[in-house]
Design a protein around this motif. Structure first.
Motif, PDB file in Angstrom:
ATOM      1  N   GLN A   1       0.831  -1.206   0.000  1.00 45.61           N
ATOM      2  CA  GLN A   1       0.000   0.000   0.000  1.00 45.61           C
ATOM      3  C   GLN A   1       0.867   1.260   0.000  1.00 45.61           C
ATOM      4  O   GLN A   1       2.014   1.232   0.454  1.00 45.61           O
ATOM      5  CB  GLN A   1      -0.889   0.010   1.246  1.00 45.61           C
ATOM      6  N   VAL A   2       0.308   2.360  -0.489  1.00 48.20           N
ATOM      7  CA  VAL A   2       0.982   3.660  -0.414  1.00 48.20           C
ATOM      8  C   VAL A   2       1.292   3.940   1.057  1.00 48.20           C
ATOM      9  O   VAL A   2       0.449   3.733   1.927  1.00 48.20           O
ATOM     10  CB  VAL A   2       0.102   4.777  -1.022  1.00 48.20           C
ATOM     11  N   GLY A   3       2.537   4.336   1.331  1.00 43.07           N
ATOM     12  CA  GLY A   3       2.984   4.603   2.697  1.00 43.07           C
ATOM     13  C   GLY A   3       3.713   3.433   3.336  1.00 43.07           C
ATOM     14  O   GLY A   3       4.373   3.603   4.354  1.00 43.07           O
ATOM     15  N   GLU A   4       3.605   2.243   2.757  1.00 46.51           N
ATOM     16  CA  GLU A   4       4.298   1.078   3.302  1.00 46.51           C
ATOM     17  C   GLU A   4       5.728   1.009   2.756  1.00 46.51           C
ATOM     18  O   GLU A   4       6.072   1.693   1.800  1.00 46.51           O
ATOM     19  CB  GLU A   4       3.527  -0.205   2.998  1.00 46.51           C
ATOM     20  N   ILE A   5       6.543   0.133   3.361  1.00 52.19           N
ATOM     21  CA  ILE A   5       7.970   0.052   3.056  1.00 52.19           C
ATOM     22  C   ILE A   5       8.317  -1.300   2.441  1.00 52.19           C
ATOM     23  O   ILE A   5       7.913  -2.350   2.938  1.00 52.19           O
ATOM     24  CB  ILE A   5       8.826   0.227   4.337  1.00 52.19           C
ATOM     25  N   LEU A   6       9.121  -1.246   1.390  1.00 55.51           N
ATOM     26  CA  LEU A   6       9.684  -2.428   0.748  1.00 55.51           C
ATOM     27  C   LEU A   6      11.186  -2.416   0.991  1.00 55.51           C
ATOM     28  O   LEU A   6      11.823  -1.372   0.854  1.00 55.51           O
ATOM     29  CB  LEU A   6       9.389  -2.405  -0.755  1.00 55.51           C
ATOM     30  N   GLU A   7      11.745  -3.559   1.359  1.00 55.78           N
ATOM     31  CA  GLU A   7      13.195  -3.692   1.529  1.00 55.78           C
ATOM     32  C   GLU A   7      13.730  -4.504   0.356  1.00 55.78           C
ATOM     33  O   GLU A   7      13.264  -5.615   0.104  1.00 55.78           O
ATOM     34  CB  GLU A   7      13.523  -4.401   2.840  1.00 55.78           C
ATOM     35  N   ALA A   8      14.686  -3.948  -0.377  1.00 54.19           N
ATOM     36  CA  ALA A   8      15.324  -4.644  -1.494  1.00 54.19           C
ATOM     37  C   ALA A   8      16.775  -4.909  -1.120  1.00 54.19           C
ATOM     38  O   ALA A   8      17.489  -4.002  -0.700  1.00 54.19           O
ATOM     39  CB  ALA A   8      15.245  -3.806  -2.765  1.00 54.19           C
ATOM     40  N   VAL A   9      17.207  -6.166  -1.289  1.00 53.52           N
ATOM     41  CA  VAL A   9      18.574  -6.568  -0.963  1.00 53.52           C
ATOM     42  C   VAL A   9      19.262  -6.992  -2.254  1.00 53.52           C
ATOM     43  O   VAL A   9      18.738  -7.819  -2.999  1.00 53.52           O
ATOM     44  CB  VAL A   9      18.584  -7.753   0.037  1.00 53.52           C
ATOM     45  N   THR A  10      20.436  -6.426  -2.509  1.00 56.43           N
ATOM     46  CA  THR A  10      21.183  -6.763  -3.717  1.00 56.43           C
ATOM     47  C   THR A  10      22.675  -6.822  -3.408  1.00 56.43           C
ATOM     48  O   THR A  10      23.120  -6.319  -2.377  1.00 56.43           O
ATOM     49  CB  THR A  10      20.897  -5.748  -4.847  1.00 56.43           C
ATOM     50  N   THR A  11      23.422  -7.433  -4.301  1.00 54.52           N
ATOM     51  CA  THR A  11      24.875  -7.475  -4.179  1.00 54.52           C
ATOM     52  C   THR A  11      25.546  -6.693  -5.310  1.00 54.52           C
ATOM     53  O   THR A  11      26.761  -6.598  -5.339  1.00 54.52           O
ATOM     54  CB  THR A  11      25.384  -8.937  -4.204  1.00 54.52           C
ATOM     55  N   ASP A  12      24.777  -6.141  -6.223  1.00 52.24           N
ATOM     56  CA  ASP A  12      25.321  -5.413  -7.378  1.00 52.24           C
ATOM     57  C   ASP A  12      25.586  -3.958  -7.013  1.00 52.24           C
ATOM     58  O   ASP A  12      24.646  -3.213  -6.727  1.00 52.24           O
ATOM     59  CB  ASP A  12      24.343  -5.498  -8.542  1.00 52.24           C
ATOM     60  N   PRO A  13      26.856  -3.528  -7.023  1.00 51.43           N
ATOM     61  CA  PRO A  13      27.166  -2.138  -6.657  1.00 51.43           C
ATOM     62  C   PRO A  13      26.537  -1.103  -7.585  1.00 51.43           C
ATOM     63  O   PRO A  13      26.339   0.049  -7.196  1.00 51.43           O
ATOM     64  CB  PRO A  13      28.688  -2.068  -6.692  1.00 51.43           C
ATOM     65  N   GLY A  14      26.165  -1.484  -8.790  1.00 49.69           N
ATOM     66  CA  GLY A  14      25.492  -0.574  -9.704  1.00 49.69           C
ATOM     67  C   GLY A  14      24.132  -0.135  -9.195  1.00 49.69           C
ATOM     68  O   GLY A  14      23.589   0.883  -9.621  1.00 49.69           O
ATOM     69  N   ALA A  15      23.594  -0.887  -8.249  1.00 50.20           N
ATOM     70  CA  ALA A  15      22.291  -0.552  -7.667  1.00 50.20           C
ATOM     71  C   ALA A  15      22.341   0.778  -6.922  1.00 50.20           C
ATOM     72  O   ALA A  15      21.320   1.447  -6.781  1.00 50.20           O
ATOM     73  CB  ALA A  15      21.833  -1.661  -6.728  1.00 50.20           C
ATOM     74  N   LEU A  16      23.521   1.165  -6.446  1.00 52.27           N
ATOM     75  CA  LEU A  16      23.653   2.434  -5.723  1.00 52.27           C
ATOM     76  C   LEU A  16      23.285   3.625  -6.600  1.00 52.27           C
ATOM     77  O   LEU A  16      22.870   4.668  -6.095  1.00 52.27           O
ATOM     78  CB  LEU A  16      25.074   2.591  -5.174  1.00 52.27           C
ATOM     79  N   ALA A  17      23.414   3.490  -7.897  1.00 48.79           N
ATOM     80  CA  ALA A  17      22.988   4.536  -8.831  1.00 48.79           C
ATOM     81  C   ALA A  17      21.595   4.244  -9.388  1.00 48.79           C
ATOM     82  O   ALA A  17      20.764   5.147  -9.524  1.00 48.79           O
ATOM     83  CB  ALA A  17      23.989   4.665  -9.976  1.00 48.79           C
ATOM     84  N   ASP A  18      21.325   2.978  -9.687  1.00 53.39           N
ATOM     85  CA  ASP A  18      20.075   2.617 -10.361  1.00 53.39           C
ATOM     86  C   ASP A  18      18.833   2.762  -9.480  1.00 53.39           C
ATOM     87  O   ASP A  18      17.799   3.244  -9.947  1.00 53.39           O
ATOM     88  CB  ASP A  18      20.152   1.189 -10.901  1.00 53.39           C
ATOM     89  N   PHE A  19      18.907   2.342  -8.219  1.00 51.92           N
ATOM     90  CA  PHE A  19      17.717   2.442  -7.365  1.00 51.92           C
ATOM     91  C   PHE A  19      17.310   3.890  -7.096  1.00 51.92           C
ATOM     92  O   PHE A  19      16.130   4.223  -7.215  1.00 51.92           O
ATOM     93  CB  PHE A  19      17.903   1.664  -6.062  1.00 51.92           C
TER      94      PHE A  19
END
Length: 80
Positions: free
Chosen positions: A33-51
């Motif tokens: 729902q709007v206002g709720e939190i999703l946690e995404a876990v990754t090992t790809d350092p490119g995610a620091l720019a992409d997310f």
């Protein structure tokens, strides 16, 4: 004083190459729902720019980013 983040959904993308984590999070965020939190876990350092780029264009908000032990965790609040 630190505020605890209450996560409603966790998506684990360890060892999954980009852009797959961003693509799946863009679908998975719609399952909470709007206002709720999703946690995404990754090992790809490119995610620091992409997310963050995805969050800006999608209208969602990254509340916190944690790095450690080879993983990166994004706490994303659904805003749209």
């Amino acid at each position: 004083m630190s505020e605890e983040i209450k996560v409603q959904k966790v998506m684990d993308f360890e060892r999954a190459p980009l852009p797959m984590p961003v693509v799946k999070v863009s679908k998975g965020i719609k399952e909470i729902q709007v206002g709720e939190i999703l946690e995404a876990v990754t090992t790809d350092p490119g995610a620091l720019a992409d997310f963050p780029a995805w969050a800006r264009t999608s209208g969602n908000e990254i509340l916190k980013t944690e790095q450690g032990e080879g993983t990166i965790r994004f706490y994303i609040k659904r805003k749209a």
